[in-house]
Design a protein around this motif. Structure first.
Motif, PDB file in Angstrom:
ATOM      1  N   PRO A 182      11.303  -4.620  10.596  1.00 32.85           N
ATOM      2  CA  PRO A 182      10.553  -3.695  11.449  1.00 32.85           C
ATOM      3  C   PRO A 182       9.792  -2.670  10.609  1.00 32.85           C
ATOM      4  CG  PRO A 182      12.855  -3.836  12.143  1.00 32.85           C
ATOM      5  CD  PRO A 182      12.753  -4.523  10.815  1.00 32.85           C
ATOM      6  N   THR A 183       8.759  -2.110  11.205  1.00 33.67           N
ATOM      7  CA  THR A 183       7.920  -1.142  10.486  1.00 33.67           C
ATOM      8  C   THR A 183       8.704   0.102  10.060  1.00 33.67           C
ATOM      9  OG1 THR A 183       7.313  -0.223  12.635  1.00 33.67           O
ATOM     10  CG2 THR A 183       5.797  -1.819  11.656  1.00 33.67           C
ATOM     11  N   PHE A 184       9.806   0.416  10.767  1.00 37.41           N
ATOM     12  CA  PHE A 184      10.545   1.646  10.471  1.00 37.41           C
ATOM     13  C   PHE A 184      11.694   1.426   9.481  1.00 37.41           C
ATOM     14  CE2 PHE A 184      11.964  -0.204  14.483  1.00 37.41           C
ATOM     15  CZ  PHE A 184      13.316  -0.398  14.245  1.00 37.41           C
ATOM     16  N   ALA A 185      11.782   0.241   8.878  1.00 40.99           N
ATOM     17  CA  ALA A 185      12.828  -0.038   7.868  1.00 40.99           C
ATOM     18  C   ALA A 185      12.123  -0.351   6.545  1.00 40.99           C
ATOM     19  CB  ALA A 185      13.686  -1.208   8.311  1.00 40.99           C
ATOM     20  N   HIS A 186      12.555   0.308   5.488  1.00 43.23           N
ATOM     21  CA  HIS A 186      11.762   0.234   4.254  1.00 43.23           C
ATOM     22  C   HIS A 186      12.528  -0.264   3.044  1.00 43.23           C
ATOM     23  CE1 HIS A 186       8.600   2.260   6.431  1.00 43.23           C
ATOM     24  NE2 HIS A 186       9.501   3.123   6.860  1.00 43.23           N
ATOM     25  N   GLU A 187      13.845  -0.331   3.140  1.00 44.74           N
ATOM     26  CA  GLU A 187      14.621  -0.662   1.950  1.00 44.74           C
ATOM     27  C   GLU A 187      15.597  -1.773   2.344  1.00 44.74           C
ATOM     28  OE1 GLU A 187      17.639   1.777  -0.869  1.00 44.74           O
ATOM     29  OE2 GLU A 187      16.166   2.973   0.215  1.00 44.74           O
ATOM     30  N   ILE A 188      15.166  -3.008   2.208  1.00 45.41           N
ATOM     31  CA  ILE A 188      15.908  -4.149   2.743  1.00 45.41           C
ATOM     32  C   ILE A 188      16.684  -4.827   1.617  1.00 45.41           C
ATOM     33  CG2 ILE A 188      15.702  -6.310   4.038  1.00 45.41           C
ATOM     34  CD1 ILE A 188      14.750  -3.773   5.534  1.00 45.41           C
ATOM     35  N   SER A 189      17.910  -5.244   1.924  1.00 46.59           N
ATOM     36  CA  SER A 189      18.715  -5.978   0.954  1.00 46.59           C
ATOM     37  C   SER A 189      19.305  -7.229   1.607  1.00 46.59           C
ATOM     38  CB  SER A 189      19.844  -5.092   0.422  1.00 46.59           C
ATOM     39  OG  SER A 189      20.576  -5.794  -0.565  1.00 46.59           O
ATOM     40  N   TYR A 190      19.506  -8.232   0.794  1.00 45.22           N
ATOM     41  CA  TYR A 190      20.228  -9.453   1.175  1.00 45.22           C
ATOM     42  C   TYR A 190      21.714  -9.236   0.858  1.00 45.22           C
ATOM     43  CZ  TYR A 190      19.726  -9.419  -3.759  1.00 45.22           C
ATOM     44  OH  TYR A 190      19.768  -8.967  -5.052  1.00 45.22           O
ATOM     45  N   GLU A 191      22.596  -9.958   1.542  1.00 48.29           N
ATOM     46  CA  GLU A 191      24.030  -9.955   1.226  1.00 48.29           C
ATOM     47  C   GLU A 191      24.602 -11.333   1.560  1.00 48.29           C
ATOM     48  OE1 GLU A 191      26.204  -6.802   3.194  1.00 48.29           O
ATOM     49  OE2 GLU A 191      25.267  -5.223   1.988  1.00 48.29           O
ATOM     50  N   ALA A 192      24.910 -12.121   0.546  1.00 55.85           N
ATOM     51  CA  ALA A 192      25.480 -13.460   0.750  1.00 55.85           C
ATOM     52  C   ALA A 192      26.950 -13.341   1.163  1.00 55.85           C
ATOM     53  CB  ALA A 192      25.388 -14.281  -0.539  1.00 55.85           C
ATOM     54  N   GLU A 193      27.331 -14.083   2.213  1.00 58.43           N
ATOM     55  CA  GLU A 193      28.707 -13.972   2.698  1.00 58.43           C
ATOM     56  C   GLU A 193      29.251 -15.297   3.239  1.00 58.43           C
ATOM     57  OE1 GLU A 193      29.544 -10.563   5.090  1.00 58.43           O
ATOM     58  OE2 GLU A 193      28.161  -9.294   3.950  1.00 58.43           O
TER      59      GLU A 193
END
Lengths: 264, 264
Positions: free
Chosen positions: B102-113
């Motif tokens: 979304p436009t309001f989220a700026h710092e995205i991370s992946y997490e393998a589980e």
């Protein structure tokens, strides 16, 4: 319209409740998904068991700290945006159902809230369009284990345990929610007495904020926060929560041990 | 067995996948609810679109900080008990689906589980009985908006937004999960490389802890936490997460603006 879900001993049915809250005219199916059609059968409310008027297919999105006086009594700052957390559908119970307190939760509180029932799948709803995605309103008790809320960090257990989200007694579809009394009492003694006019974020803003992050599905429920006056409740006590124009919802609180022994 | 959910253009179907991950033998219905029976139809994996192998009816219960090295990289203490949070079913997407930021989220991370799929309704499961309520295992990417995680307090938006929970490629029902490699890569560059042997709380303890608080339903999913090596991912990049013995799950990340313009 007031729409209830009820049982007279067999599978859940749906019905329209009269203004006095005494008589039910049965309808053919879940009005979230089918046109409202009367079956012709009628019941007395006193003769049936009312059930939670909706079991969310996906989620309850609840809002924390949405009344200034409650945020203050909890020692919390007011959030700059609606503060959202999830409650799963397995937490929902109905009018009269026992709220079962697990052995590992020790500090339980009631929280009277206006609940919003979503009527159609939606995403990115503008505040001015919120009414068009709302099916109606019901009453919720956002039961909270304060010790788990403090200790766990995330509120999944504190707010989302089985039976911790009583909903009911029915859904009111036609209601101006801008200034409704929200009250609770424990064993008949008044505890909370607020008004939805004091919400930090109103219903339209909450629908917009939640739907900006999450697709909302028919039957999803939004809880709009609780006014000041929360406090402890212990096994054996009964809590009644009410919202003006909808009705009231009463549940007895029992310990898991008592529930297991059939004393609930 | 490896059980997949897939489409060849019409309604979702279920099938058994061979050891090479190339061929599907279709089965008659959702094996969570019906006996496994072959229809006789077969497909090539390459010719169909794999879907999320399960859409939870109720909830994803995810565990935070369950690998010591990851808790350390996040500057967090290890929790004394499994730390649980909810993700709604509307957050689940499948192999190959775009993760929409979304436009309001700026710092995205992946997490393998490693993801655990519950096979039957259960409550208060003892660790030694956990295997009997587990249907199988799949791979998850517990995509997280770190800025929202820090700012919101509760992790509903940070972890539970639409498409933030890719699951797949299929469910492996027979697997010893005590020591499996859990890896991720971004655009082919290795990022995470841990083992389930380093979980703070193992699968059996997680099932016990979650089911002590919440009734688990068939199709509910438990996410077991992520090892060290998380980091940023930006629109246009592709993340592949894998668990040894199950398979891998690859998703491209796109901005909501691009997705709206059909460039996703």
């Amino acid at each position: 319209m007031r729409i209830c879900r009820f049982t007279s001993g067999d599978d859940p049915r749906f019905g329209l409740v009269d203004g006095a809250g005494e008589k039910i005219a049965e309808i053919t199916g879940d009005p979230l998904y089918t046109r409202i059609e009367l079956t012709g059968e009628t019941f007395e409310v006193a003769d049936v068991r009312l059930l939670a008027p909706v079991i969310p297919r996906s989620k309850v999105v609840a809002i924390g700290r949405n009344y200034a006086d409650h945020a203050k009594e909890m020692g919390s700052e007011l959030p700059a945006e609606p503060m959202m957390f999830f409650i799963p559908n397995t937490s929902v119970c109905g009018p009269g159902d026992p709220v079962v307190i697990p052995t590992f939760a020790h500090e339980i509180s009631y929280e009277a809230e206006l609940a919003v029932v979503i009527g159609r799948m939606c995403k990115d709803v503008r505040p001015e369009d919120a009414r068009s995605v709302i099916f109606g309103y019901t009453v919720a008790n956002d039961v909270t284990a304060r010790d788990l809320q403090r200790g766990d960090g995330q509120w999944a257990r504190a707010k989302g345990m089985d039976t911790f989200t009583p909903l009911g007694p029915w859904i009111e579809t036609d209601l101006d929610v801008s200034d409704l009394r929200v009250t609770s009492s424990v064993d008949g003694e008044p505890r909370q007495d607020g008004t939805t006019a004091d919400m930090v974020f109103g219903v339209a803003e909450i629908v917009a904020h939640a739907s900006a992050a999450f697709t909302l599905l028919p039957g999803d429920v939004l809880l709009t926060g609780t006014p000041a006056g929360v406090g402890p409740i212990t096994p054996g006590q009964r809590c009644e929560v009410a919202v003006e124009g909808i009705g009231s919802l009463s549940n007895i609180f029992v310990s898991a041990d008592d529930a297991a022994n059939g004393e609930g």
